[in-house]
Design an enzyme around this catalytic site. Structure first.
Site, PDB file in Angstrom:
ATOM      1  CG  HIS A 130      -1.811   1.161   1.346  1.00 35.03           C
ATOM      2  ND1 HIS A 130      -3.129   1.143   0.957  1.00 35.03           N
ATOM      3  CD2 HIS A 130      -1.588   2.416   1.812  1.00 35.03           C
ATOM      4  CE1 HIS A 130      -3.668   2.325   1.165  1.00 35.03           C
ATOM      5  NE2 HIS A 130      -2.756   3.131   1.686  1.00 35.03           N
ATOM      6  CD  GLU A 131       1.441   3.657   3.697  1.00 37.46           C
ATOM      7  OE1 GLU A 131       1.622   4.726   3.083  1.00 37.46           O
ATOM      8  OE2 GLU A 131       0.396   3.398   4.325  1.00 37.46           O
TER       9      GLU A 131
ATOM     10  CG  HIS B  63       0.300   6.276  -0.611  1.00 35.64           C
ATOM     11  ND1 HIS B  63      -0.720   7.040  -1.122  1.00 35.64           N
ATOM     12  CD2 HIS B  63      -0.253   5.555   0.399  1.00 35.64           C
ATOM     13  CE1 HIS B  63      -1.849   6.799  -0.443  1.00 35.64           C
ATOM     14  NE2 HIS B  63      -1.591   5.888   0.487  1.00 35.64           N
TER      15      HIS B  63
ATOM     16  CD  GLU C  76      -5.595   5.418   0.436  1.00 36.73           C
ATOM     17  OE1 GLU C  76      -4.681   6.255   0.623  1.00 36.73           O
ATOM     18  OE2 GLU C  76      -5.660   4.332   1.033  1.00 36.73           O
TER      19      GLU C  76
HETATM   20 ZN    ZN Z   1      -3.011   5.203   1.893  1.00 32.45          ZN
END
Ligand code: ZN
Length: 501
Positions: A264-265, A268, A294
């Protein structure tokens, strides 16, 4: 004109440097700083923030923007200089309306609140932080009221993260989504729960971290321009386009925690690492909105990282890394485990189907706090009530209730949650476009190859930084305004197959 643009850029570089200094201090506070540093750190971050704010809101910047207006108008909309002047003016207008004194006081309050929350959460002590939270609601209202003329008091706060979205339009979008999600969640949770016990064995920390890092390297995350450290609440931060960092938390008894927060990170971070280097040091060198940001973390975490084709490639490697734990577990069992759908208490652990229900609860509660129809002292009970009615369960305490997310305890109340669901919606929108342009992407993912997808995202989204707003970007990439249709299609196809609906 050239001289004026040069002067504007030089001023923006200085502001950027101060903001990045603040980011380093914040990263350190969340990773390695001993508790004794808290009071001084709050002050230091406030000082950096205040000076950056003073420099950016200097009347000379406003004058330069005025002087450059005719130059901007002579350029095409998507010209880099035009975008720089346009985005700077937008930020300038946003920030000149908030007095520097108010902002500095709020930043210091916010740093203090974070420290109290970090202690209050494990101790299940909402009372310890509630007075601070009341003040946060008050500051949030004061800051919103610097922008009179809004339809809803949350609108100016939503604009800070998702420019152009309004409380009312988000409510409408969420209602439409809820209509599709609730029956899907009900149909799935009526069935027997997927068995995810294979994830809950003992997995040594170092091996977990190494496996996650190997995947994100393959995604295209550049460790020469980033690193990963441990924290309480995973986040991505950036000190320059050449230093984009991620953090994670590891649970030795839950394989999914570090693994999926890493994917997830990294999503980003791929966005930030992919921004045009020519924008370095300017307001264009940021992801354009929290929703678009996101969309990228969710795309790499879910559309890619929880897909069957992805695990067809990576599961044998995971088994080789953890032979005692997974040697006898089939790919199908593992795939079902990482896509387990259940009514649950923690947003960050929630599956793709129920996740947005968690977001909608927070969005509604923060609107109520801002409107004044809900008081902070009633918040924990209201939280429990909504979980009961929307997800059918109640947290045993506040640690896993109202204290679970950092947002209200490290920033404003308002505008911080809608981006997650907007991001989910956009992740499907963008991924569908990528597959239309390159139908070979799933086959490549099945080989552990991500270059085609990464390059498409890089050229369509990342490189632009903040040049286009979220709505403009969606229009450019898909040729139409934001719609939930691809997201619903994605969820119904994937989970329809998994749960034979
Ligand atoms: Zn996030």
């Amino acid at each position: 004109m050239e001289k004026k643009l040069e002067e504007l850029k030089n001023r923006l570089f200085e502001v950027n440097d101060l903001n990045m200094i603040g980011a380093v201090l914040n990263w350190d506070q969340s990773t390695y700083m001993p508790p004794g540093g808290a009071a001084a750190r709050g002050r230091q971050m406030a000082t950096a923030g205040r000076i950056a704010h003073e420099k950016f809101t200097d009347a000379a910047v406003g004058k330069l923007l005025d002087d450059l207006q005719s130059y901007e108008e002579s350029l095409p909309y998507d010209h880099d200089d035009a975008a720089l002047i346009r985005v700077t003016r937008r930020n300038y207008e946003q920030l000149t309306k908030v007095p520097g004194e108010l902002l500095a006081t709020f930043l210091a309050h916010s740093a203090e609140t974070y420290q109290i929350w970090a202690k209050a959460r494990p101790e299940n002590d909402f009372t310890a932080v509630s007075t601070h939270l009341e003040k946060t609601v008050d500051y949030s209202r004061q800051i919103a009221n610097c922008f009179p003329g809004y339809d809803h008091i949350a609108d100016p706060l939503i604009d800070f993260s998702d420019l152009g979205m309004k409380a009312e339009s988000v409510r409408t979008l969420f209602a439409e989504l809820r209509e599709a999600l609730v029956p899907l969640a009900q149909a799935i949770t009526a069935q027997e729960l997927a068995d995810d016990s294979c994830l809950k064995q003992t997995y040594p920390e170092n091996e977990q971290l190494a496996f996650g890092q190997q995947i994100i390297k393959a995604y295209g995350y550049d460790f020469e321009r980033g690193r990963q450290d441990k924290t309480h609440h995973p986040f991505m931060t950036k000190f320059s386009l050449g230093d984009v960092r991620i953090t994670t938390r590891v649970k030795e008894n839950d394989l999914s925690e570090a693994l999926f927060s890493t994917l997830h990170e990294a999503g980003h971070a791929l966005y930030e690492q992919g921004i045009n280097m020519a924008y370095e040091g300017t307001p264009l060198a940021n992801g354009t909105s929290s929703g678009v940001h996101e969309s990228q973390s969710r795309l790499w975490e879910n559309q890619v990282g929880r897909s069957r084709t992805f695990w067809q490639h990576y599961y044998p490697q995971l088994q080789a890394a953890f032979p005692a734990q997974l040697g006898a577990v089939s790919l199908d069992t593992f795939y079902r485990a990482v896509n387990k759908v259940q009514r649950s208490l923690i947003r960050t652990d929630a599956d793709e189907v129920t996740y947005n229900l968690h977001v909608m609860i927070r969005f509604d509660l923060e609107l109520a706090l801002l409107e004044g129809s809900l008081s902070v002292k009633d918040l924990p009970e209201m939280w429990h009530g909504r979980y009961q009615s929307d997800l059918g369960l109640r947290a045993p305490d506040d640690s896993d209730g109202v204290l679970q997310d950092v947002h209200w305890y490290g920033g404003l109340v308002g505008g911080a949650f809608q981006g997650y669901t907007l991001g989910n919606i956009m992740s499907a929108l963008f991924y569908e476009q990528a597959l239309t342009a390159h139908p070979e992407i799933p086959a490549e993912i099945g080989q552990g190859q991500f270059n085609t997808l990464h390059t498409w995202l890089q050229n369509s989204i990342y490189t632009h930084g903040s040049k286009f707003t979220a709505n403009e970007l969606v229009e450019r990439v898909t040729g139409a305004p934001l719609t939930i249709a691809p997201y619903i299609r994605y969820l119904q196809t994937k989970f329809g197959e998994l749960y034979k609906l």
